[in-house]
Design a protein around this motif. Sequence first.
Motif, PDB file in Angstrom:
ATOM      1  N   THR A 209      -5.017   3.570   5.383  1.00  0.00           N
ATOM      2  CA  THR A 209      -4.280   2.757   4.417  1.00  0.00           C
ATOM      3  C   THR A 209      -4.671   3.122   2.992  1.00  0.00           C
ATOM      4  O   THR A 209      -3.828   3.228   2.101  1.00  0.00           O
ATOM      5  CB  THR A 209      -4.548   1.266   4.670  1.00  0.00           C
TER       6      THR A 209
ATOM      7  N   CYS B 219       0.812  -1.225   0.000  1.00  0.00           N
ATOM      8  CA  CYS B 219       0.000   0.000   0.000  1.00  0.00           C
ATOM      9  C   CYS B 219       0.838   1.265   0.000  1.00  0.00           C
ATOM     10  O   CYS B 219       0.418   2.304   0.526  1.00  0.00           O
ATOM     11  CB  CYS B 219      -0.965   0.001   1.187  1.00  0.00           C
TER      12      CYS B 219
ATOM     13  N   GLN C 242      -2.294   4.585   0.069  1.00  0.00           N
ATOM     14  CA  GLN C 242      -2.180   3.885  -1.213  1.00  0.00           C
ATOM     15  C   GLN C 242      -2.587   4.795  -2.368  1.00  0.00           C
ATOM     16  O   GLN C 242      -2.005   4.747  -3.455  1.00  0.00           O
ATOM     17  CB  GLN C 242      -3.074   2.645  -1.194  1.00  0.00           C
TER      18      GLN C 242
ATOM     19  N   VAL D 197      -3.250  -4.358   1.531  1.00  0.00           N
ATOM     20  CA  VAL D 197      -4.277  -4.494   0.504  1.00  0.00           C
ATOM     21  C   VAL D 197      -5.284  -5.567   0.906  1.00  0.00           C
ATOM     22  O   VAL D 197      -6.503  -5.388   0.786  1.00  0.00           O
ATOM     23  CB  VAL D 197      -3.639  -4.845  -0.852  1.00  0.00           C
TER      24      VAL D 197
END
Length: 875
Positions: free
Chosen positions: A653, A443, A657, A622
């Motif tokens: 997160t 990420c 990302q 992920v």
Amino acid sequence: METESAGVRLVERESELAELVRYAGQAAGPVGRLVLLSGEAGVGKSALVEAARRQLTTVRWSWSACDGLFIPRPLGPLFDVAGQLGGELGERCEAGADREELFRALLNELGSADVPDVVVVEDLHWADEATLDLLRFLSRRLRDAPVTVIVTYRDDETGGDALRVALGDLVAQPSTRRIRLEPLSEQAVRVLADGSGFAPDDVFRLTAGNPFYVTELLQAETHGVPASARDVVLARIARLTAGARAVLEVAALIGTKVELPLLAALSDAAGLDRLDRLDDLLASGLLVADGIWLRFRHEIARLAIAEAVPAHRRLLIHRRVLDALHTQNCDDEARLAYHAEAAGDAKAVLRYAPAAARRAARLGAHHEAAAQFNRALRFADHAGPTERAGLYEEYADELTLLDRLTEAEDAGNRALSLRREVGDRLGEGAALARLSRIAWSLCRGQDAVTGAYTALAVLEPLGPTVELAGACATLAHQRLLYADYNTAIALARRARQLAERFGATAVLSGALNTEGAAAAGLGQEWTGLMHQALKTALVGRHQDQAARAYANLVGISEGRLRFADAERYLLEGLVYCDEHDATAYSSFLRGEQAHVFERTGRWDEAVAVAERVLNEVGPSAVNRQCALVRIGVIRARRGESGFWHGLDEAAATADEQGEPPYQVAARLARTEAHWLAGETAQARREAESAGALGEACTSAERGAVAVWLRRTGSRHPIRGDIAEPYRQSLAGDAAGAAALWTDLGCPYEAGLALLDSGQEAHSHQAYRIFNDLGATAAAQVARRALRSLGARSIPTGPRAATQAHPLGLTRRQHDVLGLIADGHTNAQIAERLFISAKTVDHHVSAILAKLQAPDRATAGRIARSGFISRAAESL
């Protein structure tokens, strides 16, 4: 009844033995069975199977074992069985066939004789990943086969997450049965100790009823008894001659199974050429003969003997074993690599460990492949920089597939440094592309993009190469993730051209995959490209690319609200990934499975799957994202606490990302959680943050964003196509939208669509839907809406029936369970209750999850035990 171990009786095992014989005998039905025989080390699992073999002589027995001495050769038990069955299976093994051919050949060979087959796989706690996959493969195909597979394993040391997950998968199969052996009772130990000269109370105190300890203690014939089994074993072998002890040490270091010719070649100095030496070993009860093999009766005894060999002599023995295996043209690279390392032979390790790793990878045993590359890298100082770089790269690829991303990144960086050290620009570009893919899985979106562009910049001046094809495919994937679909397609097509030119089918599959996904993002035809990507990967045996194709087939189908298609691809993809040790993709697919379960109203299953992902997943953020969001929204809807931490992590997160789909999913989950809590202003802010990304999403995602913007009172505009159920809601057709959601199997969305109408009748319908789902917080929103409409009849609150039920079943689930107990099929239950068969399927799944029952037969037994009548009183 006597065991083969010096006359010690097999006591307190009558019922287990009868059960095992019955299961094994059912193969003549034919009713195939997988029997999981568990217990602590030394509890007598092997003795029980041996006793069953002596009773059941009308079947063909094949014996195999997983070896804990070294990183095992993948599919070691299969090769053991092949040596006994021969036929097509033996031919395929000798030809070096791939795992799919070997699995099919084994299944074809089993049941081909005039009598049923019983296959024993001992010590599953040491199994390699490919063997676990083989058992999954067999368990799904045993129901009508004349085959019984008996698997023994220690449940006091279950071999880590891989075995625990595999056991969970195996137990869920209808052909599986379980038998667990408990230690002996004090009375049984008293019977065994009778006449031995030992005080029975002392024997039980020292052994805790463990049959192995009891046996070894009584046969050691010494009263200076140490408390550990190791000392018991060593006390026993002290009575052997020096020559026999030396041979026994060699045998212990060779492994669980010992070839007689190999032992003879190694033991001339100990006098093994004299028959009485071998007779002494067999008479000791520590070794038993099994055709051309010797094997240790108890692995604990072998380990105790091996560990007692002084280090200097152990080194010399391993060197002699390695030389003897060379002389005998042994082709088991894993075995050779183990003895090479134990002998300190760096050259041999670097020869055999990478070969063993590549063989393991081809067979889908990626844990073993990673372990073998790691073994080779322990001797990397004896290799040149180019060879070391190659080892680190292959190691990184295996670690990535296993979701061990931090280690993979470290290995990838080491490879990059070595490529730069020798001035290998092609290798440098490929290493940069690899690190880009790893960074994405961690990420770190910007790092991934930068790495992909840098790889392309390094490789383009070098002209057309396979490495350039790979870099183009990597960058195409990055642009896809940021919804830059046209650029992604252009790069993917360039990668395809290069890959076809150089015959790089793995890169070709990846490029087709990306092009298909980008086409889907643009609303164009995509299925042909994606299926071509999958076929290319399967034919080329590129397991990572095949797994990625399944992941995208699921994700795109779900994103287009094609839940039936998504579930079909999920089933195929999970079987493939589980059977090929593709851990990272298995976790991703289970996250998507939790999403499908959540959308289609199967919330208990969704939470169970999501929690499994969070418990098993590695550092891949992920793969955590989807699970965190699913658990968060379901707990928020149920009015439970403790979900904000997960939603915070998912949002943070996703922002790191920087990919719109993940950001939108996290923001909409937070929007709903605030809305359910009556925090409209906070919900609106979250919805508007999702709205800023809406144009980079699919029509379904844009529709969800648009509906939540309106629901929270925002006027933020959304441009682009919107999927039909959402479009009808935005057009004010609540009943039409709810009907479409119901047809799609999405009851919660149907309830929300009805609630949005602002009509009393629709709000009552929404309340009933939320109440049936257990969505307490959403039901409270419906009650508030009815109150604001001035409705005369307002529900007093969620019914207490579900809470009062001993296992949390709703009234409808309770009724379904009763009909299951009476033996009704799902179709019959649907007819009796005037509901659809699909709804019955959902109820059955929820019931099994709540009862923690592996199948409907178990659920029926629970119901028939009196549970139904007791639970009915609470409803």
